[in-house]
Structure formats: C-alpha cells, structure tokens
Scaffold this active site. Structure first.
Site, PDB file in Angstrom:
ATOM      1  N   ASP A  44       1.379  -1.148   0.004  1.00  0.00           N
ATOM      2  CA  ASP A  44      -0.278   0.110  -0.154  1.00  0.00           C
ATOM      3  C   ASP A  44       0.978   0.879   0.318  1.00  0.00           C
ATOM      4  OD1 ASP A  44       0.730  -0.263   2.795  1.00  0.00           O
ATOM      5  OD2 ASP A  44      -1.007   0.106   2.846  1.00  0.00           O
ATOM      6  N   SER A  45       2.172   1.124  -0.179  1.00  0.00           N
ATOM      7  CA  SER A  45       3.275   1.840  -0.427  1.00  0.00           C
ATOM      8  C   SER A  45       2.859   2.671  -1.136  1.00  0.00           C
ATOM      9  CB  SER A  45       4.205   1.551   0.349  1.00  0.00           C
ATOM     10  OG  SER A  45       4.837  -0.080  -0.328  1.00  0.00           O
ATOM     11  N   ASP A  83      -1.361  -6.208  -0.629  1.00  0.00           N
ATOM     12  CA  ASP A  83      -1.736  -5.291   0.540  1.00  0.00           C
ATOM     13  C   ASP A  83      -2.962  -5.440   0.467  1.00  0.00           C
ATOM     14  OD1 ASP A  83      -0.321  -5.118   2.806  1.00  0.00           O
ATOM     15  OD2 ASP A  83       0.786  -3.469   1.805  1.00  0.00           O
ATOM     16  N   LYS A 113      -1.568  -9.895   2.517  1.00  0.00           N
ATOM     17  CA  LYS A 113      -1.018  -9.020   3.659  1.00  0.00           C
ATOM     18  C   LYS A 113      -1.615  -8.031   4.140  1.00  0.00           C
ATOM     19  CE  LYS A 113       2.615  -6.055   3.987  1.00  0.00           C
ATOM     20  NZ  LYS A 113       2.123  -4.896   4.621  1.00  0.00           N
ATOM     21  N   GLU A 115      -1.888  -5.480   8.152  1.00  0.00           N
ATOM     22  CA  GLU A 115      -1.416  -5.055   9.287  1.00  0.00           C
ATOM     23  C   GLU A 115      -2.248  -4.951  10.145  1.00  0.00           C
ATOM     24  OE1 GLU A 115      -0.724  -0.671   8.404  1.00  0.00           O
ATOM     25  OE2 GLU A 115       0.739  -1.131   6.952  1.00  0.00           O
ATOM     26  N   GLU A 182       8.126  -3.496  10.762  1.00  0.00           N
ATOM     27  CA  GLU A 182       8.794  -2.972  10.447  1.00  0.00           C
ATOM     28  C   GLU A 182       9.510  -1.628  11.603  1.00  0.00           C
ATOM     29  OE1 GLU A 182       6.488  -1.578   7.610  1.00  0.00           O
ATOM     30  OE2 GLU A 182       7.904   0.726   8.015  1.00  0.00           O
TER      31      GLU A 182
HETATM   32  O1  KIV Z   1       3.999  -1.174   1.810  1.00  0.00           O
HETATM   33  C1  KIV Z   1       4.936  -1.354   2.273  1.00  0.00           C
HETATM   34  O2  KIV Z   1       5.805  -1.094   1.446  1.00  0.00           O
HETATM   35  C2  KIV Z   1       4.630  -2.316   2.815  1.00  0.00           C
HETATM   36  C3  KIV Z   1       6.477  -2.849   3.383  1.00  0.00           C
HETATM   37  C4  KIV Z   1       6.784  -1.070   4.456  1.00  0.00           C
HETATM   38  C5  KIV Z   1       6.470  -4.059   4.167  1.00  0.00           C
HETATM   39  O3  KIV Z   1       4.445  -2.371   3.552  1.00  0.00           O
END
Ligand code: KIV
Length: 263
Positions: A44-45, A83, A113, A115, A182
C-alpha cells in the site's frame, strides 16, 4: 516459485528476499532475476510511491487490484503478496474475506498482507480458512498513522515490546504464514524470530530476522528518502535526470534524431 508449505522447514536455511513492485516494466525485470527474489509485495506504499500521496491510507482496494494485475503479467513466476489497504479489512471479518478473495481471484496475487495483531485474529483465521495465505505486519503499521501520529520506531518500551511479541505468536496461531516486522529494535525482532516457526521479514528490524523487504524505489535511489534502515543499491534518480538533460540537449541542438534514427 516458493511454496508456503516449505517456508517453515526452510526458515533457518535461506534468508527470504522480498521487494515491493507496482508495475509491469519493473516486474518484467524481477522475472529475469527470479533466482534472486523470493517474493514481491504490491504494497500500500503505492500511495506514496506511485500516487504521490502523503499516507498509505490513501491507497484503495482498486489501486492494489490494478497494480497487482500489472505486476503478475510481468512476473508470473514470482510469489506475489498483495497488501490489504486501509478499510479493506478493518470493518468486518466478512468484508476482509471478500476483499482478500478479490486480490487473489481478480488481481492474481498468491497471498495477502494485513497490518495489525490480536485485534485482527478472527480476520486472519477466516481469510486463511477461505484458502488465502495471510502475511501479518507488526511494529510500525502505517495505516494507524492517524492514531499514533508518528512514524517512529515501535516496541521500545517493555509494554509495547511485549505486546508486539505476543501479537506475533497470536498471528502464527491464527494461521499467518509469515510476518513483516517494521521499524522495531533488532533485539525484539530477533526474539520474535526465535519464538516463531513461521518466517519473519524485516524492514528496519535488523538482521536477525528470516528475510528482508525494501521499497523498490527507495533502494534504487529514485527519491530523496534517507531512512536509517535504507541502503541504496543504485542511483536511478540521478541516472534518469542525466538522461533527461542529455535528451533535452540533443533535441535542442537537433542532433536527435539522426539520419539513422529517421525513416
Ligand atoms: O506497503 C509496503 O511497502 C509495506 C512494506 C513497507 C513492508 O508494507
């Protein structure tokens, strides 16, 4: 392609190599280096890296689906984790399963993934029960920025460190196949990695974890990010700027295109 079923038994053998990726062109380069990369994360970055937003809460489920599709076309043989963005799983277990399902069946991801720790144990169980592998994410969880108000290292106090350590065990019990840690102290990441049978993947978590992940554009030197944990493996930003300057000069001086480059 790595197999989820091998991850526990290989935990102590090989360090896992993971990078983020968001598009077809880079994914095609990854595919050519598939011996050197175990997993891709469509993170999600992408809110920050691709959309120019100031927070990952600005990534939508549609964004992740769009970018995961492009990545899978470029890198069909690399295990790809998508994500689960802000509000795609927090509302209810049912919505979490439905949205995780879209990331697998529509976007083509191999796993998702999300959080969070104990608060999402039912979500992790239900998604896994539905046949979707789940990677956890503990420590600095960007989707909670509006609650925490900072991107500081997590788990420095003993209370917070104990909670993160317990959360990791809970996620494993709920069926997570791996956990991203992280921005946590190296000692905490090391303890968690020893506690667990599933592999941990660190970003700003020191070297005593079972693998590492970095944001591609950061490690390629395409931006001015200067995190303590970041190593830049290239200077693509500078290379790109120099190419733009040269191209501009050639166009203005009429040396591009040449006779050979014309029909
Ligand atoms: O979204 C992302 O890039 C991440 C990484 C920082 C692990 O979750």
């Amino acid at each position: 392609m790595i197999k989820i079923s091998d991850l526990r038994k290989d935990k102590k053998k090989n360090k896992l190599v993971m990078l983020t990726c968001y598009d077809f062109t880079f994914a095609s380069l990854f595919e050519k280096e598939k011996e050197n990369i175990d997993m891709i994360l469509v993170g999600d970055s992408l809110a920050n890296v691709i959309k120019g937003e100031d927070s990952t809460v600005k990534t939508t489920l549609e964004d992740i689906i769009y970018h995961t599709k492009a990545v899978r076309k470029g890198a069909p043989s690399i295990f790809t984790v998508a994500d689960m963005p802000f509000m795609s799983y927090q509302i209810s277990v049912e919505e979490a399963v439905r949205n995780a399902g879209r990331l697998i069946s529509e976007a083509g991801a191999n796993a998702v993934k999300l959080e969070g720790g104990r608060d999402f144990s039912e979500h992790v169980k239900a998604i896994t029960r539905a046949g979707i592998p789940v990677m956890g994410h503990l420590g600095l969880t960007h989707q909670w920025i509006n609650v925490f108000g900072s991107y500081n290292v997590r788990g420095k106090s003993s209370d917070e460190s104990d909670k993160i350590r317990e959360d990791a065990k809970i996620l494993q019990e709920c069926g997570a196949f791996s956990i991203v840690l992280e921005c946590v102290p190296e000692k905490l990441a090391s303890n968690i990695s020893q506690d667990l049978e599933i592999p941990t993947i660190g970003i700003g978590a020191g070297k005593e974890v079972d693998g590492q992940v970095l944001v591609l554009q950061d490690m390629l030197g395409m931006n001015d990010n200067k995190f303590k944990f970041l190593r830049k493996y290239s200077q693509i930003g500078e290379i790109t700027r120099n190419a733009i300057k040269e191209y501009s000069k050639d166009v203005k001086e009429k040396s591009f295109p040449s006779k050979k480059e014309s029909f």
